[in-house]
Design a protein around this motif. Structure first.
Motif, short mmCIF file in Angstrom:
data_model
loop_
_atom_site.label_atom_id
_atom_site.label_comp_id
_atom_site.label_asym_id
_atom_site.label_seq_id
_atom_site.Cartn_x
_atom_site.Cartn_y
_atom_site.Cartn_z
N ASP A 54 57.45 54.23 14.81
CA ASP A 54 57.52 55.38 14.30
C ASP A 54 56.49 56.27 14.85
O ASP A 54 55.37 56.02 15.16
CB ASP A 54 57.64 55.49 13.00
CG ASP A 54 58.61 54.99 12.14
OD1 ASP A 54 59.83 55.23 12.73
OD2 ASP A 54 58.57 54.14 11.15
N MET A 92 45.68 56.76 14.18
CA MET A 92 46.80 57.17 13.50
C MET A 92 47.58 56.03 12.77
O MET A 92 47.70 55.27 13.20
CB MET A 92 47.81 58.25 14.18
CG MET A 92 48.77 59.10 13.24
SD MET A 92 48.00 60.31 12.56
CE MET A 92 49.32 61.17 11.92
N PRO A 93 48.13 56.19 11.44
CA PRO A 93 48.07 57.27 10.67
C PRO A 93 46.63 57.28 9.71
O PRO A 93 46.09 56.21 9.72
CB PRO A 93 49.21 57.10 9.67
CG PRO A 93 49.63 55.77 9.61
CD PRO A 93 48.80 54.97 10.92
N TYR A 108 54.30 59.88 13.80
CA TYR A 108 54.03 60.42 12.74
C TYR A 108 53.26 62.03 13.01
O TYR A 108 52.82 62.38 14.26
CB TYR A 108 52.62 59.85 12.13
CG TYR A 108 52.87 58.59 11.29
CD1 TYR A 108 53.34 58.43 10.36
CD2 TYR A 108 52.92 57.29 12.55
CE1 TYR A 108 53.62 56.89 9.99
CE2 TYR A 108 53.00 56.18 12.10
CZ TYR A 108 53.66 55.82 10.69
OH TYR A 108 53.88 54.56 10.41
N ASN A 109 53.71 62.80 12.04
CA ASN A 109 53.48 64.30 12.18
C ASN A 109 52.03 64.42 11.59
O ASN A 109 51.55 64.34 10.46
CB ASN A 109 54.51 65.24 11.45
CG ASN A 109 55.83 65.15 12.00
OD1 ASN A 109 56.02 65.29 13.41
ND2 ASN A 109 56.83 64.96 10.89
N LEU A 110 51.29 65.38 12.29
CA LEU A 110 49.96 65.81 11.75
C LEU A 110 50.08 67.61 11.86
O LEU A 110 50.29 67.95 12.71
CB LEU A 110 48.58 65.52 12.76
CG LEU A 110 47.47 65.85 12.52
CD1 LEU A 110 46.86 65.39 11.08
CD2 LEU A 110 46.46 65.94 13.72
N GLN A 159 52.06 65.33 16.92
CA GLN A 159 52.34 64.04 16.77
C GLN A 159 51.75 63.04 17.36
O GLN A 159 51.30 63.18 18.40
CB GLN A 159 54.16 64.06 17.02
CG GLN A 159 55.02 64.97 16.33
CD GLN A 159 56.44 64.78 16.67
OE1 GLN A 159 56.80 64.51 17.89
NE2 GLN A 159 57.48 64.73 15.70
N TYR A 160 51.76 61.89 16.69
CA TYR A 160 51.03 60.83 17.12
C TYR A 160 51.57 59.22 16.65
O TYR A 160 52.11 59.39 15.57
CB TYR A 160 49.40 60.84 16.43
CG TYR A 160 48.57 61.66 17.09
CD1 TYR A 160 47.86 61.76 18.23
CD2 TYR A 160 48.51 63.01 16.39
CE1 TYR A 160 47.26 62.87 18.71
CE2 TYR A 160 47.73 64.24 16.94
CZ TYR A 160 47.20 64.02 18.06
OH TYR A 160 46.41 65.13 18.44
N ALA A 194 51.13 55.33 15.52
CA ALA A 194 50.05 54.54 14.89
C ALA A 194 49.12 54.07 15.96
O ALA A 194 49.55 53.35 17.01
CB ALA A 194 50.85 53.39 14.11
N GLY A 232 60.54 56.60 16.76
CA GLY A 232 61.16 56.20 15.82
C GLY A 232 62.69 56.33 15.90
O GLY A 232 63.51 56.02 15.02
#
Length: 287
Positions: free
Chosen positions: A232, A286-287, A234-236, A255-256, A258, A191
Motif C-alpha cells: 500500500d 512512513m506511516p 499512503y497519502n500525506l 504519497q509514501y 511504508a 496498493g
C-alpha cells in the motif's frame, strides 16, 4: 494341395490405431484359403478395401491417415502349382498438426512486492506440432500496472519488435522456447494487484499436405498469471493555516510507501511563528 495366404505392409509397428470415431481398432488379415488344387478358382477377400485407420501423437492429435489400397494377387484368382501369397498395401498420408501451448508464470513470486522490486516472468511456448510453426508474435499484457514489461535473455530466433511484442521466427516440432521479462514496481503501482497475460496475436498459416486445400491456421493461444500484490501507498497532506483557520500557505500533498522517510520545513511567514518548524519522519519511516 495348396493355400492362399495374406500379408500387408504400410502400417506402423507398435502404434495404437484408431477408427474415424476415435475408437481403438486392430485391422485383421483375412483367413487363409486352404486345400486348393491346381486351377481351382478362389476369391480374394475384399472387405477391407478402402478401410481407413489413424494414429495419434502423444498429445492426442491425429497425425497420420492410413488407407488400405487393396490386394495384389499373383494368381489372379486361380490356384497354380504352388501356394499363393496375396499382398496388400496401406498408404500413409500425413495429417498436419499445428498445435502448441503458451504458459506464463511468475518466477519466485513474493507475498507482496515493494517499490523498486521486479516481478520476474517466464513465457514458455511449446510445440505439439509435427511441422515448424513460423513467425509467432507474442504480446505481453500487464493488468493493474502503470507501465510495461521489459524483455530480456532472448534465445536465438526470438526478436524484440518496436511495439514491445516479440516474434519467434521458427518453432520446430517438439521444441520449446523460453522468453523472460520483468516489471519493476513504481510509485504509481502502490496498493494494486498486478497480473500478466501472454497471448499470441499472429502466426503464419501452415501449408497443407494437399496443395488444393486451404492453409491451416493455428489457434492464437495465451495464458495468464495469478495476481500479485503491491504494498500500500499512503497519502500525506499538510495544511498550513492561521490560528483563525485562514490559509497561510498551499497544502503539501504527497504519497509514501511504508518505511519511506521525509522532511518538510514550514514556510516562513513574516510576523508568524509556526507550531512546527518542520515535519519529518525518519527511522521507521512512513506511516
Amino acid at each position: 494341395k495348396h493355400n492362399v495366404s495374406y500379408s500387408w505392409t504400410g502400417l506402423p509397428e507398435g502404434e495404437t490405431l484408431y477408427d474415424a470415431a476415435g475408437n481403438e481398432t486392430v485391422p485383421t488379415l483375412p483367413d487363409s484359403i486352404t486345400g486348393l488344387v491346381k486351377n481351382e478358382p478362389y476369391n480374394v477377400d475384399n472387405t477391407l478395401q478402402g478401410s481407413i485407420v489413424y494414429t495419434r501423437d502423444r498429445y492426442g492429435n491425429l497425425n497420420a491417415r492410413y488407407t488400405f489400397s487393396g490386394w495384389t494377387d499373383p494368381g489372379t484368382g486361380k490356384m497354380g502349382e504352388n501356394d499363393i501369397f496375396v499382398t496388400g498395401e496401406w498408404e500413409m498420408e500425413k495429417i498436419i498438426v499445428a498445435q502448441y501451448s503458451v504458459n506464463k508464470e511468475v518466477i519466485d513470486p513474493q507475498t507482496e512486492y515493494m517499490l523498486g522490486d521486479t516481478i520476474q516472468y517466464e513465457i514458455r511456448v511449446t510445440s505439439q506440432a509435427n511441422v515448424a510453426l513460423e513467425n509467432i508474435v507474442i504480446a505481453d499484457q500487464l493488468s493493474g500496472a502503470a507501465g510495461m514489461v521489459e524483455f530480456e535473455d532472448f534465445q536465438d530466433g526470438v526478436v524484440l519488435n518496436a511495439d514491445n511484442t516479440v516474434t519467434i521466427t521458427s518453432l520446430e516440432p517438439e521444441d520449446e522456447i523460453v522468453i523472460r521479462c520483468g516489471y519493476t514496481i513504481t510509485r504509481e503501482d502502490g496498493g494494486r494487484e498486478i497480473s500478466n497475460t501472454a497471448i499470441v496475436t499472429s502466426i503464419d498459416p501452415v501449408p497443407p499436405v494437399d496443395p488444393d486445400e486451404d492453409p491451416i491456421v493455428p489457434d492464437e493461444e495465451g495464458d495468464s498469471t495469478d495476481s500479485v500484490s503491491v504494498e500500500d501507498i499512503y497519502n500525506l497532506v499538510i495544511h498550513y493555516v492561521y490560528a483563525d483557520g485562514g490559509i497561510a500557505s498551499p497544502d503539501v500533498i504527497a504519497q509514501y510507501f511504508a518505511g519511506e522517510t521525509f522532511t518538510y520545513t514550514s514556510p516562513a511567514i513574516d510576523g508568524y511563528t509556526p507550531d512546527y518548524a518542520f515535519l519529518r519522519r525518519s527511522a521507521a519511516g512512513m506511516p
